[in-house]
Design an enzyme around this catalytic site. Structure first.
Site, PDB file in Angstrom:
ATOM      1  N   GLU A 399       0.800  -1.233   0.000  1.00 39.53           N
ATOM      2  CA  GLU A 399       0.000   0.000   0.000  1.00 39.53           C
ATOM      3  C   GLU A 399       0.832   1.283   0.000  1.00 39.53           C
ATOM      4  O   GLU A 399       0.433   2.293   0.582  1.00 39.53           O
ATOM      5  CB  GLU A 399      -0.956   0.016   1.203  1.00 39.53           C
ATOM      6  CG  GLU A 399      -1.979  -1.106   1.177  1.00 39.53           C
ATOM      7  CD  GLU A 399      -3.039  -0.990   2.249  1.00 39.53           C
ATOM      8  OE1 GLU A 399      -2.756  -0.343   3.270  1.00 39.53           O
ATOM      9  OE2 GLU A 399      -4.125  -1.551   2.063  1.00 39.53           O
ATOM     10  N   GLU A 460      -6.743  -7.897  -0.429  1.00 39.93           N
ATOM     11  CA  GLU A 460      -7.336  -7.723   0.903  1.00 39.93           C
ATOM     12  C   GLU A 460      -8.759  -7.210   0.744  1.00 39.93           C
ATOM     13  O   GLU A 460      -9.048  -6.433  -0.180  1.00 39.93           O
ATOM     14  CB  GLU A 460      -6.560  -6.694   1.749  1.00 39.93           C
ATOM     15  CG  GLU A 460      -5.158  -7.108   2.112  1.00 39.93           C
ATOM     16  CD  GLU A 460      -4.454  -6.096   3.015  1.00 39.93           C
ATOM     17  OE1 GLU A 460      -5.145  -5.415   3.796  1.00 39.93           O
ATOM     18  OE2 GLU A 460      -3.233  -5.988   2.917  1.00 39.93           O
TER      19      GLU A 460
HETATM   20  C1  GAL Z   1      -4.783  -2.818   5.029  1.00 43.84           C
HETATM   21  C2  GAL Z   1      -3.342  -3.235   5.361  1.00 43.84           C
HETATM   22  C3  GAL Z   1      -3.293  -4.396   6.331  1.00 43.84           C
HETATM   23  C4  GAL Z   1      -4.237  -4.174   7.455  1.00 43.84           C
HETATM   24  C5  GAL Z   1      -5.612  -3.977   6.903  1.00 43.84           C
HETATM   25  C6  GAL Z   1      -6.647  -3.863   7.972  1.00 43.84           C
HETATM   26  O1  GAL Z   1      -4.833  -1.538   4.538  1.00 43.84           O
HETATM   27  O2  GAL Z   1      -2.684  -3.592   4.188  1.00 43.84           O
HETATM   28  O3  GAL Z   1      -1.985  -4.574   6.807  1.00 43.84           O
HETATM   29  O4  GAL Z   1      -3.839  -3.058   8.175  1.00 43.84           O
HETATM   30  O5  GAL Z   1      -5.623  -2.812   6.122  1.00 43.84           O
HETATM   31  O6  GAL Z   1      -7.901  -3.921   7.390  1.00 43.84           O
END
Ligand code: GAL
Length: 762
Positions: A399, A460
């Protein structure tokens, strides 16, 4: 290459995890051979610099400098050989001293490195290796520099090996499949050898490519290696009627490379496992050996309660089993760093595809920081590029914003070190420069946004958008499960996405600026003890029946949850009530991979239904939704799962009748007596009929008799009716009895054994 260790061939690789001494303080004199360490604490590896409660602690508690010392006993017949110490992972910065002389500084806690002890050993006297371990926040070393939504913890937290090779040795062997032809697979290996002697040498590397217990293909390559230099050569291996590796059939060959010096015979050897497979990226799936597969996965942090990252091989392997076997996933993302070799070994064996990436989180540092990140990427790829499970290299900091020069460099590194696997880089913005082969996107829209460019994987989703604790009301835990189901369903229906990995597998410790005020992110489909929430049952229900029938009724079958009142009163606008719903009814979800499910309440009439295709048109196995009268949810509910006409499973949930006793279950009947093996001990609070009391928070207390140590808080309160601690073996063999008791409830006990270690120790 990460060879099989320990190893007893021409080369010797001994496990070096016992007999370390530990001091949680910092003094330069600790490096000296003569330092009196008799008062230091004896420890075995993996070791965390600080055992912690599973929540409610301050990061500063583990962010300090500590030292480890090891009095080495090196066999006398190793004199004249090349002797290395391999560290699988030290968090975060390791300075290694041999007999007082600094021989190495390694920056970053997630990659393996070695130290050449050869010139520093004293063959007449004693030898001491001292390691200064800096576990403070090091903004100069990735992933630090900004904020990070997970904890790094500290210590000599992975395994260490002592290795002895000839001065003419195998430096590396990189094997890959170039083509699958009818009846034959073409495999190539690039073998790199080192020559630390003062003469040029003519060497032959012989490869035994062996199906365990079956046929071998033998191939060889001749190498001329100048004195003091490295040399390499290519070997080609035609594998007839290959047993291919894929998630369903994770066939692994054993490759042994033996190096011969023409004048002296065999001088070195290594073995590793290798899967013959070709993976191509399609638009809507990956193709493994030509077979399409839509990826269904989760992200994994390597953190465990109490010990941080310092979990032994058994717990690492168990995680891979949970993901592949229990949850039926085909894919894991090792967010956000390279993980333990024992975890990856299990991924190879179980057929769990791995996306692995360089350490980092949103922040890109200066040139020096970027140079370290590039070295992490190199270490990661060289270590893991023989693994069948690894299918993509993540070459962007998770990110992070665009950075043309940095990411041109990381892509080039990955392509040069491994031309066979695509690069990717996890982003959370739609625009930007894409230098990678595959787009990997964190999509927190709670849907699946259109692909930025194909091929694309959603890396994710859900996570912070809808966390759920095991102590949350039932309806939140159900909604949590459905949130994953909706996105996974969309992904299955999409032709521009190759798959998805939800955030995330297990709840994890994090810094106060993230998490829920308790140093925990409750983003897992399981809690940090690896106990399932209903979201885990959703994932599990997507596996095929041949991998195990699943039938989970997602209810505790109680009144009194405020959500029920809410359901009865006002309809929630986001809830997709369908035409089967009648006023006064509440939905009851069943996660199952059966064709049909029959359900009855309090011995009433069986209602048989098909899964809810209308709401989840694309899932392999949509959830089942029954509507029952809200005031019926007292007593018991029973379910039967059918495939065709055959009843495959039965489940029953009764209303808990009050906390009555504790149950205690230990995952393993036997631990290895090596001082570091661990197993989980789960305690549940149940009623007289053995039904979990889902909100019990009774304080329980453990006692242990025999050669094992309890790891965890003691006493500790149940959470959501359950809690877990761990048992760590000591270095003696015997019987271990664990007891648990709590006020006003019946206690429980269980017994296991600790047995001889199979590994050879230095
Ligand atoms: C994302 C990140 C993860 C975690 C997640 C929580 O943005 O890549 O490491 O923090 O959010 O939802």
């Amino acid at each position: 290459m990460y060879p099989i260790r320990p190893f007893d061939g021409v080369r010797q690789s001994l496990t070096c995890t016992q007999g370390w001494l530990y001091a949680p303080s910092d003094d330069e004199a600790f490096k000296d051979l003569s330092w009196n360490d008799s008062a230091w604490t004896p420890v075995c590896l993996p070791h965390t610099n600080k055992e912690l409660p599973h929540q409610d602690f301050r990061p500063a508690e583990y962010q300090f400098v500590s030292w480890y010392r090891k009095h080495l006993t090196v066999p006398q017949d190793w004199k004249g050989k090349r002797i290395l110490l391999w560290f699988d992972g030290v968090m975060s910065v390791a300075q290694v001293y041999v007999n007082g002389v600094r021989v190495c500084e390694h920056l970053g806690g997630y990659t393996s490195f070695s130290v050449d002890l050869t010139p520093h050993l004293d063959w007449q006297g004693a030898n001491v290796v001292a390691v200064r371990v800096d576990s403070t926040r090091r903004p100069d070393v990735p992933p630090e520099g900004g904020v990070v939504d997970y904890m790094l913890f500290g210590g000599l937290y992975r395994r260490v090996y002592l290795e002895c090779t000839d001065p003419i040795y195998l430096e590396d062997a990189f094997f890959y499949t170039t083509a699958l032809e009818e009846q034959t697979a073409r495999v190539e290996g690039r073998i790199t050898v080192g020559n630390m002697t003062e003469e040029d040498r003519q060497l032959t590397a012989v490869v035994d490519f062996e199906w365990p217990g079956g046929e071998s293909v033998i191939a060889e390559v001749t190498l001329s290696v100048a004195a003091g230099a490295l040399g390499d050569g290519l070997v080609r291996i035609p594998v007839r009627r290959p047993k291919l590796w894929d998630p369903e059939h994770p066939h692994l060959y054993k490759v042994t490379v033996t190096l011969f010096d023409v004048a002296r015979g065999p001088v070195d050897d290594v073995s590793f496992r290798f899967g013959v497979r070709v993976i191509e990226m399609g638009n809507d799936c990956v193709r493994i050996n030509g077979q399409p597969l839509k990826l269904r996965g989760l992200n994994r942090h390597q953190m465990f309660p109490y010990v941080g990252n310092a979990a032994p091989a058994r717990l690492q392997r168990r995680d891979a089993e949970i993901l592949r076997r229990d949850l039926g996933l085909q894919y894991v993302r090792t967010s956000h760093y390279p993980q333990d070799p024992a975890f990856l070994d299990a991924c190879d064996e179980l057929g769990l595809l791995v996306l692995t990436e360089l350490p980092g989180w949103q922040h890109i540092g200066d040139d020096a920081w970027q140079a370290i990140a590039c070295s992490h990427l190199e270490e990661l790829i060289v270590r893991d590029r023989n693994r069948a499970s690894v299918f993509m290299w993540g070459v962007r900091i998770n990110e992070s914003p665009d950075h043309h020069d940095f990411y041109t460099r990381t892509n080039a590194i990955a392509h040069a070190l491994d031309p066979t696997r695509p690069t990717c880089g996890v982003r959370n913005r739609q625009g930007g420069e894409i230098l990678e082969d595959v787009v990997t996107f964190n999509d927190f829209s709670m849907h699946a946004l259109p692909a930025i460019r194909t091929p694309q994987l959603i890396t994710e989703f859900v996570g912070h958008m809808f966390p759920a604790k095991t102590t949350d009301p039932e309806s939140r835990l159900v909604e949590h499960a459905l949130s994953y189901a909706r996105v996974v369903d969309e992904v299955y229906g999409r032709e521009d996405l190759i798959g998805s990995s939800g955030w995330c597998a297990f709840d994890y410790n994090t810094h106060p600026v993230f998490g829920a005020g308790s140093e925990v992110c409750y983003h897992g489909v399981m809690d940090m003890f690896r106990q399932p929430k209903w979201a885990a049952a959703f994932y599990q229900s997507q596996r095929s029946v041949s991998e195990g029938v699943v039938l989970t009724v997602a209810t505790y079958f109680t009144h009194g949850s405020p959500e029920q009142a809410e359901l009865l009163g006002t309809l929630r606008p986001d809830f997709d009530y369908d035409s089967d719903w009648h006023e006064g009814q509440m939905p009851l979800y069943v996660f199952s991979n059966c064709d049909e499910v029959e359900l009855r309440v309090n011995d009433g009439e069986w209602i048989r239904q098909r899964p809810c295709r209308a709401s989840f048109p694309h899932l392999p196995h949509p959830p089942f939704r029954f509507y029952i009268g809200a005031y019926q949810t007292i007593g018991h509910v029973e379910a039967r799962g059918y495939c065709g006409d055959e009843q495959m499973a039965f489940a029953r949930q009764s209303t808990p009748q009050g906390l009555f006793r504790l149950t205690l279950a230990i995952d393993d009947a036997k631990l290895v007596a090596d001082g570091s093996d661990m197993t989980r001990v789960i305690v549940e609070g149940v009623d007289e009929n053995g039904v979990l009391c889902p909100y019990a928070n009774r304080v329980v207390e453990f006692s242990v008799e025999g050669p094992a140590t309890l790891v965890g808080e003691n006493p500790v309160a149940l959470e959501g009716g359950r809690i877990a601690v761990y048992l760590r073996s000591q270095q003696t063999v015997g019987q271990v009895c664990v007891r648990v008791r709590g006020q006003g409830v019946l206690g429980a006990e269980s017994t296991i054994r600790t047995g001889e270690a199979l590994d050879r120790f230095a």
